[in-house]
Scaffold this motif. Structure first.
Motif, PDB file in Angstrom:
ATOM      1  N   ARG A 203      20.361 -28.748  97.836  1.00 45.92           N
ATOM      2  CA  ARG A 203      21.209 -28.005  98.868  1.00 45.92           C
ATOM      3  C   ARG A 203      22.354 -28.736  99.181  1.00 45.92           C
ATOM      4  O   ARG A 203      23.433 -28.011  99.088  1.00 45.92           O
ATOM      5  CB  ARG A 203      20.131 -27.955 100.008  1.00 45.92           C
ATOM      6  N   PHE A 204      22.377 -30.116  99.216  1.00 42.01           N
ATOM      7  CA  PHE A 204      23.519 -30.564  99.467  1.00 42.01           C
ATOM      8  C   PHE A 204      24.742 -30.313  98.398  1.00 42.01           C
ATOM      9  O   PHE A 204      25.709 -29.829  98.475  1.00 42.01           O
ATOM     10  CB  PHE A 204      23.425 -32.233  99.928  1.00 42.01           C
TER      11      PHE A 204
ATOM     12  N   LEU B 211      24.000 -29.530 107.898  1.00 44.32           N
ATOM     13  CA  LEU B 211      23.444 -28.096 107.318  1.00 44.32           C
ATOM     14  C   LEU B 211      22.215 -28.018 106.714  1.00 44.32           C
ATOM     15  O   LEU B 211      21.439 -27.193 106.799  1.00 44.32           O
ATOM     16  CB  LEU B 211      24.544 -27.491 106.764  1.00 44.32           C
ATOM     17  N   VAL B 212      21.996 -28.987 105.759  1.00 44.74           N
ATOM     18  CA  VAL B 212      21.201 -28.905 104.757  1.00 44.74           C
ATOM     19  C   VAL B 212      20.045 -30.125 105.064  1.00 44.74           C
ATOM     20  O   VAL B 212      18.824 -29.982 104.616  1.00 44.74           O
ATOM     21  CB  VAL B 212      21.623 -29.154 103.370  1.00 44.74           C
TER      22      VAL B 212
ATOM     23  N   ARG C  72      23.798 -16.954  98.388  1.00 49.74           N
ATOM     24  CA  ARG C  72      24.195 -15.845  99.272  1.00 49.74           C
ATOM     25  C   ARG C  72      23.261 -16.510 100.640  1.00 49.74           C
ATOM     26  O   ARG C  72      23.653 -16.316 101.898  1.00 49.74           O
ATOM     27  CB  ARG C  72      23.446 -14.588  99.131  1.00 49.74           C
ATOM     28  N   LYS C  73      22.102 -17.113 100.306  1.00 46.86           N
ATOM     29  CA  LYS C  73      21.475 -17.663 101.384  1.00 46.86           C
ATOM     30  C   LYS C  73      22.273 -18.867 102.054  1.00 46.86           C
ATOM     31  O   LYS C  73      22.140 -18.963 103.158  1.00 46.86           O
ATOM     32  CB  LYS C  73      20.148 -18.259 100.844  1.00 46.86           C
ATOM     33  N   GLU C  74      22.907 -19.605 101.081  1.00 51.26           N
ATOM     34  CA  GLU C  74      23.589 -20.854 101.515  1.00 51.26           C
ATOM     35  C   GLU C  74      24.964 -20.337 102.286  1.00 51.26           C
ATOM     36  O   GLU C  74      24.996 -20.733 103.569  1.00 51.26           O
ATOM     37  CB  GLU C  74      24.128 -22.054 100.598  1.00 51.26           C
TER      38      GLU C  74
ATOM     39  N   LEU D 158      26.377 -20.985 106.215  1.00 53.16           N
ATOM     40  CA  LEU D 158      27.756 -21.408 106.516  1.00 53.16           C
ATOM     41  C   LEU D 158      28.548 -20.614 107.026  1.00 53.16           C
ATOM     42  O   LEU D 158      29.434 -20.986 108.011  1.00 53.16           O
ATOM     43  CB  LEU D 158      28.368 -21.472 104.806  1.00 53.16           C
ATOM     44  N   GLN D 159      28.127 -19.271 107.361  1.00 52.63           N
ATOM     45  CA  GLN D 159      28.582 -18.456 108.196  1.00 52.63           C
ATOM     46  C   GLN D 159      28.461 -18.652 109.601  1.00 52.63           C
ATOM     47  O   GLN D 159      29.182 -18.696 110.610  1.00 52.63           O
ATOM     48  CB  GLN D 159      28.068 -17.073 107.742  1.00 52.63           C
TER      49      GLN D 159
END
Lengths: 136, 136
Positions: B5-6, B80-81, B41-43, B47-48
């Motif tokens: 993920r990072f 975030l991750v 899209r999930k990430e 981020l949004q």
DNA sequence: AATAACTGTAACAACAATTATTACAATTAA
DNA sequence: TTAATTGTAATAATTGTTGTTACAGTTATT
């Protein structure tokens, strides 16, 4: 790292340090961690390879530290259990046709090397002895 | 962390920074990373939520940075991750009858907090802009 | 020599985490 | 109205981790 190996190995070594000179069985150690003794024996195997513990087979067998706890650092443990970089894995197979896709892994390698170095330097500064002192 | 993920999120943001002002579709981005667009899209969703990107739905939709790449740091991404500590997980259920088993998790908490702090301080010093510069 | 208490390790089972995929409703520009 | 897109649920596939069983080999003790 998404596993308990660091915690497990620290636990094992802390117990050995706390009972210095005694031969402790994998069963005895496993009982403190509350995991299966086979898991402990597996970790002890690697610890032996690295020269951190000695193990004696047979009746009255067991393990004990091979080095003084002042000569073992948390970095030794980290190196022993480390399987991925601190920041995780890379996406292999990125698209070489995209300038970012083409170069990102080189950039991540650099970053990962730095974070690793940082972590190691810190862990090197903590000896097993220092860590175990907290328990007294 | 035993996942990608990072690396994925860094990749996504690097692409957005490299195409500043343009609305890029998840498909386009996924193509550079060579992963499924749904993953992207999930990430982007996360981020949004954190205010790092804006996304527009519908035809001609896509995402772009919401902040300047000088205002985004790798620490933002890490936070975030992050799902486990840098040094992994603890053994819960250690034996409270053993002095080590009883106290080790408190000691590990302290250690894990320090390593995390160290990592964050370093990552905070690297902006997305600085990271992306390497690709030019 | 027999026994009991260990280690080492293979084989495999169970469980958890990660990644990929399919599908489709909702949105929006043209 | 159509085409391109996001958001997300559901689920499948894959990989990683932990636990367990089994047993051969080793060693101290009697």
């Amino acid at each position: 790292m998404n596993n308990t190996r660091f915690a497990t190995v620290v636990h094992v070594l802390a117990i050995l340090a706390d009972n210095d000179g005694e031969w402790l069985s994998s069963d005895w150690i496993a009982n403190s961690i509350n995991i299966n003794p086979v898991m402990v024996r597996k970790e002890l195997g690697t610890l032996q390879q690295r020269g951190l513990v000695i193990t004696r087979k047979g009746k009255e067998g067991g393990s004990r530290l091979q080095k003084s706890s002042t000569e073992i650092s948390l970095a030794d443990i980290y190196l022993l259990v480390k399987n991925t970089e601190v920041l995780g894995k890379k996406n292999l197979n990125t698209n070489p046709q995209c300038p970012i896709g083409k170069q990102i892994n080189k950039a991540l390698d650099g970053l990962f090397a730095k974070t690793d170095e940082l972590m190691l330097a810190y862990l090197q500064s903590i000896t097993l002895e220092k860590f175990v002192k907290q328990f007294r």
